[in-house]
Write an enzyme that holds these catalytic residues in place. Sequence first.
Site, mmCIF file in Angstrom:
data_model
loop_
_atom_site.group_PDB
_atom_site.id
_atom_site.type_symbol
_atom_site.label_atom_id
_atom_site.label_comp_id
_atom_site.label_asym_id
_atom_site.label_seq_id
_atom_site.Cartn_x
_atom_site.Cartn_y
_atom_site.Cartn_z
ATOM 1 N N GLY A 207 -20.686 -40.740 69.592
ATOM 2 C CA GLY A 207 -19.260 -40.968 69.392
ATOM 3 C C GLY A 207 -18.555 -40.973 70.732
ATOM 4 C CB SER A 208 -16.965 -38.260 72.676
ATOM 5 O OG SER A 208 -16.152 -37.863 71.598
ATOM 6 C CB ILE B 75 -17.937 -50.809 62.185
ATOM 7 C CG1 ILE B 75 -19.048 -50.203 63.073
ATOM 8 C CG2 ILE B 75 -17.375 -52.083 62.809
ATOM 9 C CD1 ILE B 75 -18.580 -49.573 64.391
ATOM 10 C CB SER B 76 -12.022 -50.514 61.850
ATOM 11 O OG SER B 76 -11.837 -49.135 62.011
ATOM 12 C CD GLU C 90 -9.967 -47.880 70.449
ATOM 13 O OE1 GLU C 90 -10.394 -47.796 69.281
ATOM 14 O OE2 GLU C 90 -10.426 -48.669 71.276
ATOM 15 C CB THR D 241 -11.363 -37.201 70.272
ATOM 16 O OG1 THR D 241 -11.901 -36.670 71.494
ATOM 17 C CG2 THR D 241 -12.501 -37.636 69.360
#
Length: 372
Positions: free
Chosen positions: A126-127, A152-153, A355, A357
């Site tokens: 993630g990050s 995934i948007s 986008e 954290t």
Amino acid sequence: MSIEHREFRASVRKLAQTKIAPHAADVDDKERFPSESWAALCSNDLPGLAHPESLGGSGADLLSQVIAVEEVAASCASSALVMLVNWAGTSTVLSQGSNELKQLVVPGVASGSAGAAWCMTEPRVGSDLSAIATTAVQDGSDWILNGQKRFISNAPWADWYAVLAKTGDKSLGVFIVHKDDDGVSFGAPEKKMGMRGSPTADVVLDGCRLPAVRVVNDPYRGFRYISAELNVSRALIAAQALGIAQGAFDAAVSYTTNRDQFGQPISRFQLLRGMVADMAVKIESARSLLYDAVHLIQDGDPAARAKVAMAKLLCSDNAMSVATDALQLHGGYGYVRDYPVERMMRDAKITQIYEGTNQIQRLLIAKSVYGK
Ligand SMILES: Cc1cc2nc3c(=O)[nH]c(=O)nc-3n(C[C@H](O)[C@H](O)[C@H](O)COP(=O)(O)OP(=O)(O)OC[C@H]3O[C@@H](n4cnc5c(N)ncnc54)[C@H](O)[C@@H]3O)c2cc1C
């Protein structure tokens, strides 16, 4: 802000309030794609705001994109997310792609007839994007992708997926995958707390073979390309958060003006007036910082990176706080779905997470403060 920007804001606000807001609760309740608002956005040429006229867009500046996202998000944050993810998904193609790739991908997305997504996150990544495990291996002039992208948007609604994949020990490339490519499949829709009209799913790549034209420029410099686009995408997420805060604030002002207790409108009570004043300050300070960051991005100023991290942090933290207070100002009615503020409070939460954290934004800001 110019007169054109103000007029543009007024026109998007009118569109959002008349064509998007009426469907927002149903979209959230049924966890369905916001098709009515997408149709309204398309018929007003908004999906092409971020794309140049030569590729079918309107070539609007970043401030206009930010204003559009704010105004749409104030009515329906999910609809704003669908739109801005299309822009993020095509951003590396626009900045680094070949003309052939641009012609293949961008005109459809700019018109709204095709959708785009961008795929960085993985089940174990993630990050820390340097740990990406999805691989892209060259075979002749083709590339073969294997891996799994998470959260995934716009998946599986989108047609095009900008995938960040490992091309060497320390290198990443950006590859443009089409939903109908062999070896592409999608996970089940995520069941989310908020943004329930924005589709979210895993993208699975199993031996997905891509021709060379689908590689964004140099396949060993993808991290650099994505990083360059993060300033813009963070500004757009900040705008989304700001829009949610504004929507919640407006709802709270209207409610407190019309709700009577103890023989008078509750807006007359000083405790509530103090809360509303604090909310107004949170929104206006966040907006000022965001627009400052947008101007730095538009000027190509290196200071933009830290400034947009500050804007993303402040806009999203303030959105969470303003939406929570807006709910409080509605009393028990804020807690039920007949009023929009509980949806706005749920929608606001993710803006502190995606986008990058807000912990990651703080790290970026501190790095710019210390210079290391
Ligand atoms: C609705 C939704 C939509 C999304 N859309 C997309 C998309 O379109 N494309 C995409 O690629 N991704 C997308 N994401 C993924 C999102 O960007 C990630 O969830 C986010 O970057 C955080 O990664 P993570 O969830 O793996 O958390 P982790 O990185 O595991 O972090 C967990 C916690 O640890 C903290 N943390 C991690 N590292 C540090 C550190 N060094 N110092 C201090 N704290 C740290 C984090 O701040 C967080 O609080 C989406 C996620 C959601 C929920």
